[in-house]
Design a protein around this motif. Structure first.
Motif, PDB file in Angstrom:
ATOM      1  N   HIS A 223       0.836  -1.199   0.000  1.00 41.05           N
ATOM      2  CA  HIS A 223       0.000   0.000   0.000  1.00 41.05           C
ATOM      3  C   HIS A 223       0.868   1.246   0.000  1.00 41.05           C
ATOM      4  O   HIS A 223       2.065   1.197   0.344  1.00 41.05           O
ATOM      5  CB  HIS A 223      -0.922   0.003   1.216  1.00 41.05           C
ATOM      6  N   ALA A 224       0.261   2.387  -0.332  1.00 37.38           N
ATOM      7  CA  ALA A 224       0.980   3.662  -0.338  1.00 37.38           C
ATOM      8  C   ALA A 224       1.573   3.966   1.031  1.00 37.38           C
ATOM      9  O   ALA A 224       2.689   4.494   1.146  1.00 37.38           O
ATOM     10  CB  ALA A 224       0.041   4.781  -0.781  1.00 37.38           C
ATOM     11  N   ALA A 258       1.616   6.550 -10.712  1.00 37.51           N
ATOM     12  CA  ALA A 258       1.133   7.899 -10.412  1.00 37.51           C
ATOM     13  C   ALA A 258       1.084   8.150  -8.909  1.00 37.51           C
ATOM     14  O   ALA A 258       1.515   9.208  -8.424  1.00 37.51           O
ATOM     15  CB  ALA A 258      -0.243   8.102 -11.042  1.00 37.51           C
ATOM     16  N   GLU A 259       0.567   7.191  -8.161  1.00 36.09           N
ATOM     17  CA  GLU A 259       0.487   7.359  -6.708  1.00 36.09           C
ATOM     18  C   GLU A 259       1.869   7.370  -6.083  1.00 36.09           C
ATOM     19  O   GLU A 259       2.154   8.153  -5.164  1.00 36.09           O
ATOM     20  CB  GLU A 259      -0.359   6.233  -6.110  1.00 36.09           C
ATOM     21  N   ARG A 265       7.243  13.034  -4.844  1.00 31.06           N
ATOM     22  CA  ARG A 265       7.310  14.487  -4.990  1.00 31.06           C
ATOM     23  C   ARG A 265       7.114  15.191  -3.655  1.00 31.06           C
ATOM     24  O   ARG A 265       7.758  16.209  -3.373  1.00 31.06           O
ATOM     25  CB  ARG A 265       6.250  14.956  -5.990  1.00 31.06           C
ATOM     26  N   ALA A 266       6.232  14.665  -2.824  1.00 32.67           N
ATOM     27  CA  ALA A 266       5.963  15.290  -1.520  1.00 32.67           C
ATOM     28  C   ALA A 266       7.204  15.289  -0.635  1.00 32.67           C
ATOM     29  O   ALA A 266       7.353  16.155   0.237  1.00 32.67           O
ATOM     30  CB  ALA A 266       4.816  14.564  -0.825  1.00 32.67           C
ATOM     31  N   ARG A 267       8.104  14.349  -0.850  1.00 32.31           N
ATOM     32  CA  ARG A 267       9.302  14.240  -0.015  1.00 32.31           C
ATOM     33  C   ARG A 267      10.590  14.551  -0.783  1.00 32.31           C
ATOM     34  O   ARG A 267      11.689  14.402  -0.250  1.00 32.31           O
ATOM     35  CB  ARG A 267       9.389  12.819   0.565  1.00 32.31           C
ATOM     36  N   GLY A 268      10.454  14.955  -2.051  1.00 30.74           N
ATOM     37  CA  GLY A 268      11.630  15.289  -2.850  1.00 30.74           C
ATOM     38  C   GLY A 268      12.474  14.090  -3.220  1.00 30.74           C
ATOM     39  O   GLY A 268      13.689  14.207  -3.400  1.00 30.74           O
ATOM     40  N   VAL A 269      11.831  12.913  -3.362  1.00 33.25           N
ATOM     41  CA  VAL A 269      12.542  11.683  -3.688  1.00 33.25           C
ATOM     42  C   VAL A 269      12.102  11.221  -5.079  1.00 33.25           C
ATOM     43  O   VAL A 269      10.903  11.057  -5.320  1.00 33.25           O
ATOM     44  CB  VAL A 269      12.262  10.577  -2.646  1.00 33.25           C
ATOM     45  N   GLY A 301       4.243  10.086 -14.160  1.00 33.12           N
ATOM     46  CA  GLY A 301       5.075  10.804 -13.203  1.00 33.12           C
ATOM     47  C   GLY A 301       6.401  10.162 -12.873  1.00 33.12           C
ATOM     48  O   GLY A 301       7.137  10.682 -12.023  1.00 33.12           O
ATOM     49  N   ALA A 302       6.740   9.062 -13.504  1.00 29.07           N
ATOM     50  CA  ALA A 302       8.040   8.429 -13.233  1.00 29.07           C
ATOM     51  C   ALA A 302       9.168   9.388 -13.626  1.00 29.07           C
ATOM     52  O   ALA A 302       9.130  10.009 -14.692  1.00 29.07           O
ATOM     53  CB  ALA A 302       8.170   7.120 -13.998  1.00 29.07           C
TER      54      ALA A 302
END
Length: 484
Positions: A223-224, A258-259, A265-269, A301-302
């Protein structure tokens, strides 16, 4: 007396026993080299090869003399020359040679995977025979970048900002991990820790790249939140591996690109995707099972996507990486990139194959891999019935040969659970006969152009999906060399 009379009659009718010879009867090397019989061989092979081969032949004759098995007729210059010629012919035969792939696996790793069409082959031949602008900028007259030969095409076809090419997809993943995550953490779902051919495993690649593997989720469900909770200050990459060579069904869950990209992106990774087979088009347009495309993966988004050139793409062996320009530049600055880079022949083959994708409507007729994958079972059946009489006649009464429905597979880890309806020739041992399928399989491998099938259900199956019409005459000709 009658018995003795019968025995003498047998002796008088028998063929004469060849006269024996001793080591002293063996002609010298110089005498043979100067014999007119050897003149054609010297012209064909030159003196060095003939001398070496002749020494070996004479040593064999001496060994036969010691064992008492040497006969006079074996010592003629013509007999010795014939043996030398045959030995040199065997020695000169290439180790890498064409075969007939009748295994039913289209992209067969052991048989070279994707076949190239005429345009790509001609491009490779030109690159072999002429100087080329491999790393020479024809506009500026200065040094160029070999990736520039295919990067515009790759970006056009995938929607990526930049691209680079190495020698295979394992090398692409190795370069990606070593550049972005050396001595740092890479998060991967447990359900995506795949093993490919030759016991080559994703964890092993990571270890070789200097990255630390962090497994998240479980084998069947990830899971995410598994990724989010596992991320630390040392996390350098979120990696997703397309499980193209196996499938898990039932109670399953996975995180899409995508998820995963949103989490990164939220963590800059950054997010890296090993897409494996790497389809550039939606295969379902031709009735084939659907595979994620490189363009869709980039659009999802990869940040980097790695894939093979010689699988579903249908080109030469290569590992292709597309994605963000800044990350591609980092990959290209890594010293490993030079060790893993491709040569001019790969690029000469790759560019014309990629160019075919600009006209997807014409792809099935121009791209060999797609043409083989989309052959209709009815057409292959007609071919099987056409070839059946020739194969039956060659094998004789020791075997039963029938034309039967079969199932092909794409191969090289692509869509392993999906099968393609096909047709071929099925060879079984005839009842009460002395035929051996194991021996037959070996005999077919020994033909001038080996015929490679597969053994299954006590039969040798020759799936004709990969036998194109242009090769039928050569296929039939092989059976003229078959020795029952």
């Amino acid at each position: 007396m009658a018995a003795e009379h019968d025995l003498s009659a047998v002796r008088s009718d028998s063929a004469p026993v060849p006269a024996s010879a001793s080591a002293s009867d063996i002609p010298s090397l110089d005498r043979l080299l100067n014999d007119p019989v050897f003149a054609p061989l010297l012209a064909k092979y030159a003196r060095t090869q003939i001398t070496d081969a002749l020494r070996g032949e004479l040593e064999g004759l001496r060994e036969r003399a010691v064992g008492g098995n040497l006969t006079v007729d074996a010592l003629s210059a013509r007999a010795i020359a014939g043996n030398v010629d045959a030995g040199l012919e065997r020695r000169a035969r290439p180790q890498l040679r064409p075969v007939f792939n009748l295994t039913g696996t289209v992209l067969h790793t052991n048989l070279g995977r994707a076949l190239l069409g005429d345009t790509a082959v001609k491009s490779v031949v030109r690159a072999l025979a002429s100087p080329v602008n491999l790393e020479f900028d024809l506009n500026s007259g200065g040094r160029g970048d070999r990736d520039d030969l295919v990067e515009p095409l790759l970006c056009e076809l995938t929607g990526a900002e930049a691209a680079t090419v190495v020698n295979n997809n394992a090398a692409a993943v190795l370069l990606m991990l070593n550049t972005l995550a050396n001595r740092r953490e890479v998060l991967v779902s447990r359900g995506e820790l795949v093993e490919i051919g030759g016991a080559f495993r994703i964890p092993d690649v990571m270890r070789s790249a200097g990255a630390k593997l962090v497994e998240v989720g479980t084998t069947n469900r990830t899971h995410a939140s598994d990724y989010s909770s596992a991320m630390t200050a040392h996390t350098a990459l979120l990696m997703k591996v397309h499980t193209s060579n196996y499938a898990i069904s039932g109670f399953t869950a996975s995180v899409g690109v995508a998820e995963l990209a949103s989490i990164g992106r939220a963590r800059g990774v950054p997010v890296g995707v090993d897409l494996g087979s790497g389809s550039l088009v939606d295969l379902s347009l031709w009735g084939l099972p659907k595979e994620p495309t490189v363009r869709d993966t980039v659009a999802a988004g990869a940040d980097l996507v790695a894939f093979s050139g010689d699988k579903l793409l249908g080109g030469p062996q290569a590992g292709i990486i597309v994605g963000r320009r800044d990350l591609i530049q980092r990959l290209k600055r890594n010293p490993l990139k030079r060790a893993l880079r491709v040569g001019k022949l790969t690029l000469a083959a790759l560019e014309p194959v990629l160019a075919l994708y600009r006209a997807p409507e014409l792809l099935a007729g121009r791209l060999t891999t797609l043409r083989l994958l989309t052959r209709r079972a009815a057409d292959i059946e007609a071919q099987a019935r056409l070839l059946l009489p020739a194969v039956r006649a060659a094998l004789g009464e020791a075997y039963e040969v029938t034309a039967e429905a079969m199932t092909s597979q794409i191969g090289s880890g692509a869509l392993p659970v999906d099968r393609l309806p096909s047709y071929g020739l099925c060879v079984r041992k005839a009842a009460g006969r002395r035929g051996s399928l194991t021996r037959l399989e070996a005999q077919l491998r020994e033909l001038p152009r080996s015929i490679i099938g597969r053994m299954a259900e006590k039969a040798l199956r020759l799936d004709l999906r990969c036998l194109e019409a242009a090769d039928e005459a050569e296929f039939i000709a092989q059976w003229n060399f078959f020795d029952r």
